[in-house]
Design a protein around this motif. Structure first.
Motif, PDB file in Angstrom:
ATOM      1  N   ASN A   7       0.800  -1.224   0.000  1.00 28.53           N
ATOM      2  CA  ASN A   7       0.000   0.000   0.000  1.00 28.53           C
ATOM      3  C   ASN A   7       0.833   1.275   0.000  1.00 28.53           C
ATOM      4  N   ALA A   8       2.075   1.222   0.498  1.00 28.94           N
ATOM      5  CA  ALA A   8       2.923   2.414   0.478  1.00 28.94           C
ATOM      6  C   ALA A   8       3.915   2.416  -0.683  1.00 28.94           C
ATOM      7  N   ALA A   9       3.874   1.402  -1.543  1.00 26.92           N
ATOM      8  CA  ALA A   9       4.886   1.284  -2.604  1.00 26.92           C
ATOM      9  C   ALA A   9       4.853   2.446  -3.597  1.00 26.92           C
ATOM     10  N   PRO A  10       3.703   2.824  -4.160  1.00 27.12           N
ATOM     11  CA  PRO A  10       3.732   3.943  -5.108  1.00 27.12           C
ATOM     12  C   PRO A  10       4.200   5.250  -4.485  1.00 27.12           C
ATOM     13  N   ALA A  11       3.773   5.536  -3.266  1.00 33.75           N
ATOM     14  CA  ALA A  11       4.212   6.772  -2.613  1.00 33.75           C
ATOM     15  C   ALA A  11       5.720   6.754  -2.392  1.00 33.75           C
ATOM     16  N   LEU A  12       6.262   5.601  -1.973  1.00 40.08           N
ATOM     17  CA  LEU A  12       7.707   5.501  -1.776  1.00 40.08           C
ATOM     18  C   LEU A  12       8.442   5.645  -3.101  1.00 40.08           C
ATOM     19  N   ALA A  13       7.891   5.067  -4.160  1.00 38.46           N
ATOM     20  CA  ALA A  13       8.493   5.212  -5.485  1.00 38.46           C
ATOM     21  C   ALA A  13       8.493   6.668  -5.924  1.00 38.46           C
ATOM     22  N   ASP A  14       7.404   7.363  -5.663  1.00 37.83           N
ATOM     23  CA  ASP A  14       7.339   8.777  -6.033  1.00 37.83           C
ATOM     24  C   ASP A  14       8.350   9.605  -5.254  1.00 37.83           C
ATOM     25  N   LEU A  15       8.567   9.251  -3.989  1.00 38.66           N
ATOM     26  CA  LEU A  15       9.505  10.000  -3.151  1.00 38.66           C
ATOM     27  C   LEU A  15      10.966   9.739  -3.504  1.00 38.66           C
ATOM     28  N   THR A  16      11.248   8.550  -4.021  1.00 33.43           N
ATOM     29  CA  THR A  16      12.643   8.136  -4.215  1.00 33.43           C
ATOM     30  C   THR A  16      13.052   7.952  -5.670  1.00 33.43           C
ATOM     31  N   GLY A  17      12.074   7.787  -6.564  1.00 29.62           N
ATOM     32  CA  GLY A  17      12.388   7.474  -7.946  1.00 29.62           C
ATOM     33  C   GLY A  17      12.755   6.023  -8.185  1.00 29.62           C
ATOM     34  N   ALA A  18      12.621   5.172  -7.170  1.00 21.56           N
ATOM     35  CA  ALA A  18      12.997   3.760  -7.296  1.00 21.56           C
ATOM     36  C   ALA A  18      11.903   2.976  -8.017  1.00 21.56           C
ATOM     37  N   PRO A  19      12.272   1.954  -8.784  1.00 21.50           N
ATOM     38  CA  PRO A  19      11.276   1.105  -9.435  1.00 21.50           C
ATOM     39  C   PRO A  19      10.649   0.112  -8.465  1.00 21.50           C
ATOM     40  N   ILE A  20       9.390  -0.204  -8.714  1.00 16.37           N
ATOM     41  CA  ILE A  20       8.664  -1.217  -7.939  1.00 16.37           C
ATOM     42  C   ILE A  20       8.733  -2.534  -8.696  1.00 16.37           C
ATOM     43  N   TRP A  21       9.168  -3.582  -8.002  1.00 16.89           N
ATOM     44  CA  TRP A  21       9.271  -4.925  -8.574  1.00 16.89           C
ATOM     45  C   TRP A  21       8.191  -5.828  -7.974  1.00 16.89           C
ATOM     46  N   LEU A  22       7.514  -6.604  -8.845  1.00 16.12           N
ATOM     47  CA  LEU A  22       6.479  -7.548  -8.407  1.00 16.12           C
ATOM     48  C   LEU A  22       6.414  -8.695  -9.406  1.00 16.12           C
ATOM     49  N   HIS A  23       6.122  -9.889  -8.909  1.00 20.08           N
ATOM     50  CA  HIS A  23       5.917 -11.016  -9.819  1.00 20.08           C
ATOM     51  C   HIS A  23       4.601 -10.815 -10.576  1.00 20.08           C
ATOM     52  N   PRO A  24       4.587 -11.026 -11.884  1.00 22.26           N
ATOM     53  CA  PRO A  24       3.378 -10.721 -12.667  1.00 22.26           C
ATOM     54  C   PRO A  24       2.156 -11.545 -12.291  1.00 22.26           C
ATOM     55  N   ASP A  25       2.339 -12.719 -11.685  1.00 26.77           N
ATOM     56  CA  ASP A  25       1.175 -13.526 -11.291  1.00 26.77           C
ATOM     57  C   ASP A  25       0.356 -12.853 -10.200  1.00 26.77           C
ATOM     58  N   ASP A  26       0.921 -11.828  -9.562  1.00 25.89           N
ATOM     59  CA  ASP A  26       0.189 -11.119  -8.513  1.00 25.89           C
ATOM     60  C   ASP A  26      -0.434  -9.810  -8.992  1.00 25.89           C
ATOM     61  N   LEU A  27      -0.416  -9.565 -10.278  1.00 27.03           N
ATOM     62  CA  LEU A  27      -1.026  -8.331 -10.773  1.00 27.03           C
ATOM     63  C   LEU A  27      -2.512  -8.202 -10.441  1.00 27.03           C
ATOM     64  N   PRO A  28      -3.309  -9.289 -10.482  1.00 26.73           N
ATOM     65  CA  PRO A  28      -4.720  -9.128 -10.093  1.00 26.73           C
ATOM     66  C   PRO A  28      -4.888  -8.636  -8.653  1.00 26.73           C
ATOM     67  N   LEU A  29      -4.043  -9.125  -7.739  1.00 26.02           N
ATOM     68  CA  LEU A  29      -4.093  -8.635  -6.357  1.00 26.02           C
ATOM     69  C   LEU A  29      -3.614  -7.188  -6.266  1.00 26.02           C
ATOM     70  N   TRP A  30      -2.542  -6.884  -6.981  1.00 20.16           N
ATOM     71  CA  TRP A  30      -2.022  -5.515  -6.984  1.00 20.16           C
ATOM     72  C   TRP A  30      -3.112  -4.527  -7.406  1.00 20.16           C
ATOM     73  N   GLN A  31      -3.854  -4.891  -8.432  1.00 18.46           N
ATOM     74  CA  GLN A  31      -4.852  -3.977  -8.986  1.00 18.46           C
ATOM     75  C   GLN A  31      -6.021  -3.727  -8.030  1.00 18.46           C
ATOM     76  N   LEU A  32      -6.221  -4.595  -7.053  1.00 13.57           N
ATOM     77  CA  LEU A  32      -7.236  -4.333  -6.036  1.00 13.57           C
ATOM     78  C   LEU A  32      -6.868  -3.114  -5.195  1.00 13.57           C
ATOM     79  N   THR A  33      -5.572  -2.897  -5.000  1.00 11.04           N
ATOM     80  CA  THR A  33      -5.093  -1.773  -4.187  1.00 11.04           C
ATOM     81  C   THR A  33      -4.710  -0.569  -5.040  1.00 11.04           C
TER      82      THR A  33
END
Length: 209
Positions: free
Chosen positions: A71-97
């Motif tokens: 839940n804090a990953a996009p905000a942290l990415a925006d603050l730092t410029g770092a890329p977010i890494w996730l396994h693609p099989d979890d994209l349906p769960l990611w999209q819920l948030t």
């Protein structure tokens, strides 16, 4: 410079299948004096950023996409410029948030994330979630297990996108084969070791049926 491991505990809520639970999450920061990798940025991007300090964040790695781990990953990415890494099989769960923000990079089983003095090997360990991964660094003698393995047993498999026989296979084939002294740094609660957990597999199987 050798990487070191730091733990930050943040508090918030886990929500899935219409239920909400209060949770404390372990946020793991792996790095040296100059840069760091953040594993599972939970609940509070500002607290994570404060723990990182003036180091460059090389990557934000999510062991799976339950809301309390991302839940804090996009905000942290925006603050730092770092890329977010996730396994693609979890994209349906990611999209819920985060329906309007995709992860930046896809984790692949067997790849090695080399950053901040660490060499994190990605182990795809589905069961708690389809795209759940653990991150193993033999040099640090540690595996970051997310919610796949805890002190005392497997992660929960009673909700959507989870499957008990699959998590047992993942733990047996991908984690319990690691050296017994390997520290298991979990998504919630206290760490354990592979050796402490390896004798309980049959007990977990019997308990899960």
């Amino acid at each position: 410079m050798t990487a070191r491991i730091e733990r930050l505990v943040t508090s918030g809520q886990f929500t899935l299948d219409g239920g909400t639970w209060d949770v404390d999450n372990n946020v793991w920061i792996v790095g040296d004096d100059h840069e760091a990798v953040v594993i599972d940025p939970a609940h509070d991007a500002e607290a994570v950023l404060a723990a990182v300090g003036d180091r460059r964040v090389a990557a934000i790695v999510c062991t799976h996409a339950h809301n309390d781990h991302v839940n804090a990953a996009p905000a942290l990415a925006d603050l730092t410029g770092a890329p977010i890494w996730l396994h693609p099989d979890d994209l349906p769960l990611w999209q819920l948030t985060h329906p309007d923000r995709e992860p930046d990079e896809h984790l692949v089983d067997g790849q090695v994330l080399e950053a901040a003095g660490a060499d994190l090997t990605v182990l795809h360990t589905p069961g708690h979630a389809p795209g759940a991964v653990c991150l193993y660094d033999p040099g640090l003698g540690a595996v970051f297990s997310g919610d796949t393995l805890f002190q005392g047993g497997p992660g929960a498999t009673g909700r959507s996108y989870s499957h008990f026989p699959t998590i047992i296979d993942s733990i047996r084939d991908r984690l319990l084969t690691l050296p017994p002294e390997t520290k298991v740094l979990t998504g919630h609660g206290d760490p354990t070791t592979i050796g402490e957990e390896s004798g309980h597999l049959q007990e977990w199987i019997e308990r899960g049926h």
